[in-house]
Structures are given as C-alpha cells and as structure tokens.
Design a protein around this motif. Structure first.
Motif, PDB file in Angstrom:
ATOM      1  N   ASN A 126      -2.305  -5.850   9.354  1.00 17.48           N
ATOM      2  CA  ASN A 126      -3.655  -5.608   9.863  1.00 17.48           C
ATOM      3  C   ASN A 126      -4.447  -4.728   8.893  1.00 17.48           C
ATOM      4  OD1 ASN A 126      -5.677  -5.727  12.130  1.00 17.48           O
ATOM      5  ND2 ASN A 126      -5.338  -3.512  12.101  1.00 17.48           N
ATOM      6  N   MET A 127      -3.782  -3.735   8.289  1.00 17.06           N
ATOM      7  CA  MET A 127      -4.429  -2.916   7.263  1.00 17.06           C
ATOM      8  C   MET A 127      -4.903  -3.774   6.108  1.00 17.06           C
ATOM      9  SD  MET A 127      -1.981   0.436   6.843  1.00 17.06           S
ATOM     10  CE  MET A 127      -2.758   0.727   5.239  1.00 17.06           C
ATOM     11  N   LEU A 128      -4.039  -4.692   5.665  1.00 12.37           N
ATOM     12  CA  LEU A 128      -4.370  -5.550   4.529  1.00 12.37           C
ATOM     13  C   LEU A 128      -5.486  -6.525   4.868  1.00 12.37           C
ATOM     14  CD1 LEU A 128      -0.740  -6.277   3.269  1.00 12.37           C
ATOM     15  CD2 LEU A 128      -2.468  -4.892   2.099  1.00 12.37           C
ATOM     16  N   ASP A 129      -5.514  -6.997   6.113  1.00  9.50           N
ATOM     17  CA  ASP A 129      -6.529  -7.973   6.527  1.00  9.50           C
ATOM     18  C   ASP A 129      -7.894  -7.334   6.743  1.00  9.50           C
ATOM     19  OD1 ASP A 129      -4.647  -9.985   6.442  1.00  9.50           O
ATOM     20  OD2 ASP A 129      -4.187  -9.883   8.583  1.00  9.50           O
ATOM     21  N   GLN A 146      -5.685   2.322  -1.644  1.00  9.43           N
ATOM     22  CA  GLN A 146      -6.598   1.412  -2.311  1.00  9.43           C
ATOM     23  C   GLN A 146      -5.843   0.494  -3.270  1.00  9.43           C
ATOM     24  OE1 GLN A 146      -9.839   0.708  -1.885  1.00  9.43           O
ATOM     25  NE2 GLN A 146      -9.536  -0.884  -3.429  1.00  9.43           N
ATOM     26  N   GLN A 147      -4.860   1.060  -3.973  1.00  9.87           N
ATOM     27  CA  GLN A 147      -4.032   0.247  -4.858  1.00  9.87           C
ATOM     28  C   GLN A 147      -3.267  -0.805  -4.069  1.00  9.87           C
ATOM     29  OE1 GLN A 147      -0.666   2.243  -6.600  1.00  9.87           O
ATOM     30  NE2 GLN A 147      -0.486   0.789  -8.281  1.00  9.87           N
ATOM     31  N   PHE A 148      -2.727  -0.417  -2.935  1.00 12.09           N
ATOM     32  CA  PHE A 148      -1.982  -1.331  -2.065  1.00 12.09           C
ATOM     33  C   PHE A 148      -2.858  -2.500  -1.636  1.00 12.09           C
ATOM     34  CE2 PHE A 148      -0.195  -2.201   2.297  1.00 12.09           C
ATOM     35  CZ  PHE A 148       1.036  -2.685   1.880  1.00 12.09           C
ATOM     36  N   HIS A 153      -5.104  -8.279  -2.638  1.00 12.12           N
ATOM     37  CA  HIS A 153      -6.316  -9.092  -2.586  1.00 12.12           C
ATOM     38  C   HIS A 153      -6.868  -9.512  -3.952  1.00 12.12           C
ATOM     39  CE1 HIS A 153      -7.226  -9.085   1.708  1.00 12.12           C
ATOM     40  NE2 HIS A 153      -6.784  -7.827   1.753  1.00 12.12           N
ATOM     41  N   THR A 154      -6.535  -8.797  -5.011  1.00 10.11           N
ATOM     42  CA  THR A 154      -7.180  -9.060  -6.300  1.00 10.11           C
ATOM     43  C   THR A 154      -6.437 -10.116  -7.101  1.00 10.11           C
ATOM     44  OG1 THR A 154      -7.932  -6.761  -6.358  1.00 10.11           O
ATOM     45  CG2 THR A 154      -8.058  -8.017  -8.412  1.00 10.11           C
ATOM     46  N   PRO A 155      -7.062 -11.260  -7.381  1.00 14.87           N
ATOM     47  CA  PRO A 155      -6.404 -12.301  -8.171  1.00 14.87           C
ATOM     48  C   PRO A 155      -6.519 -12.024  -9.669  1.00 14.87           C
ATOM     49  CG  PRO A 155      -8.569 -13.046  -7.510  1.00 14.87           C
ATOM     50  CD  PRO A 155      -8.389 -11.676  -6.908  1.00 14.87           C
ATOM     51  N   ALA A 156      -5.648 -12.651 -10.430  1.00 15.70           N
ATOM     52  CA  ALA A 156      -5.687 -12.525 -11.889  1.00 15.70           C
ATOM     53  C   ALA A 156      -6.273 -13.800 -12.478  1.00 15.70           C
ATOM     54  CB  ALA A 156      -4.286 -12.284 -12.452  1.00 15.70           C
ATOM     55  N   VAL A 157      -7.170 -13.642 -13.439  1.00 20.35           N
ATOM     56  CA  VAL A 157      -7.755 -14.795 -14.122  1.00 20.35           C
ATOM     57  C   VAL A 157      -7.755 -14.537 -15.622  1.00 20.35           C
ATOM     58  CG1 VAL A 157      -9.233 -15.455 -12.182  1.00 20.35           C
ATOM     59  CG2 VAL A 157     -10.101 -13.853 -13.896  1.00 20.35           C
TER      60      VAL A 157
END
Length: 241
Positions: A126-129, A146-148, A153-157
């Motif tokens: 729930n925290m992540l969502d 914030q790092q967690f 959530h942050t994708p790599a491109v």
C-alpha cells in the motif's frame, strides 16, 4: 570521418524511430518498453532488450548514438556485423541484469527493515502504491523511504549500458587512442580515460553524490560484460571469420 557501418546504422535508426514516433503520436511506451523493477506490475522480461532503445531526452539519445558511432564503428569493422551485434546486446542485457540485481538488493534491505518494524506485506505494498504511510509506525529516514519508492517505480531507459561495453572494448583494442570530454578538453589515452569514467560511475553509484537520475550500476554492468567478452576475444585473437 568513419563510414556508418551496417549494424550501427540499423541500431541508430531503431533508436531514432522509437524516440520520435511516441512524441508524434502522443503515446507513452514507458510501461511497455522501459526496464521496470521486477516486482512492479509493468515488468516484462523483454524489457532487458527494449530498454536499450528508449531514451529520456534529446541529449540522452544524441550522446549515446554519437558514442555508438564513434567508438563502435572500428569495432564492427574489426569484428564484423554479427559479432558486433552479439557483443552490443550482450553488454546491454548484462547491464540491465546487473542493474536489477543491485536495485533488488537495495530494495530488499529496506523491505526487511519495514517488516522488522511490524508492517505486513499488504501494508508495504500500500505504501508503494499510494506513496503514503503512518509516520508514527514507519520511523525510517525520509530519504530511505523515497529511495524505496523510487526503486519500485522508476524505470531504466537508454543504451548507456551497451555503450559502456563498447567503450571498454574500444579501450582494449585501441588503448593509445586520445579521448577528451567536452567539459575537460584535454586528450587522454583511452587506457586511462575509460577506467576513470567507470571509477566515477562506481563512486557515484555507492555514494549520495550522483547528479540526476543516472543508472550508474547499469553503466558498470555494461562495462563489466563488455570487458569480459572483449578480453576473451582479444586473448584468442578473434576477428571476422
């Protein structure tokens, strides 16, 4: 100026198409093609390949494609198209895998701290969502939380992991070639220049001094895989067959 070799030409074309087309059609392919965290519902195994053809901005794709052309051309001329493609994709996929492993290790470290605080798996999800949590219960530093959230959530491109592999291979094959950075225009031999860049990524990857959202461990992973392949081929005098 070296001619545009066959494999590099097609890699650049695909990258440019996937950069321009979504902007023209106003569509977002990030959830499909960018490399997502494995526990993220948008994750797909194909993203270890497709993330190499996605870029976050004009400067990002320009730098990567220029580096691919400048440093990859002599390698493709020496190895041939098929062996260069094998090398390029091996470095890029390897970069993505190592990047994921490092992120997974960091994510699980924080996850374990949260469970030790008494949070259940559903509480953490729930925290992540939602990005919200009970401040009275969750006592971890805000930067760590914030790092967690960001890891999830942050994708790599970007092709940077594969490009670092190309850079390392170039340095092994042409160690005395003179290279320079735009902001440090002093020519330095590739055998010194490229290790310095990689050490810089390692420093920024393990400290909090990184500038911008840069996947330093993807760079290191691509460099490592590229070194292993190029070193093996060089040792065995691998050339076009």
């Amino acid at each position: 100026m070296p001619r545009l070799t066959d494999a590099i030409k097609h890699i650049i074309i695909i990258n440019v198409i996937l950069f321009i087309t979504p902007q023209l059609l106003n569509i977002d392919l990030t959830n499909i093609l960018a490399l997502q965290f494995p526990k993220n519902p948008h994750f797909g195994i194909w993203q270890y390949v497709t993330h190499m053809f996605m870029h976050g901005g004009f400067a990002h794709i320009l730098f990567n494609m220029y580096a691919l052309w400048a440093f990859g051309t002599p390698l493709e001329q020496m190895w041939g198209r098929n062996k260069f493609l094998f090398f390029y994709f091996s470095a890029g996929i390897g970069a993505g895998i190592i990047y994921t492993l490092v992120n997974y290790y960091q994510f699980n470290g924080i996850y374990d701290q949260l469970t030790n605080l008494g949070l259940s798996a559903s509480d953490i999800q729930n925290m992540l969502d939602t990005g919200r949590y009970n401040q009275g219960l969750v006592t971890l530093p805000a930067a760590e939380l914030q790092q967690f959230y960001s890891l999830y959530h942050t994708p790599a491109v970007g092709a940077s992991g594969a490009i670092y592999g190309v850079l390392v291979a170039f340095g092994l094959e042409f160690p005395n070639a003179k290279l320079a950075l735009i902001f440090f225009p002093v020519p330095i031999s590739a055998k010194y220049f490229i290790p310095l860049i990689i050490l810089g990524d390692l420093f920024f990857g393990v400290t909090k001094y990184s500038i911008g959202n840069i996947a330093h461990f993807a760079h290191i992973g691509g460099a490592l895989i590229g070194f292993l392949i190029a070193w093996y081929w060089k040792k065995n005098q691998f050339r076009v067959q």
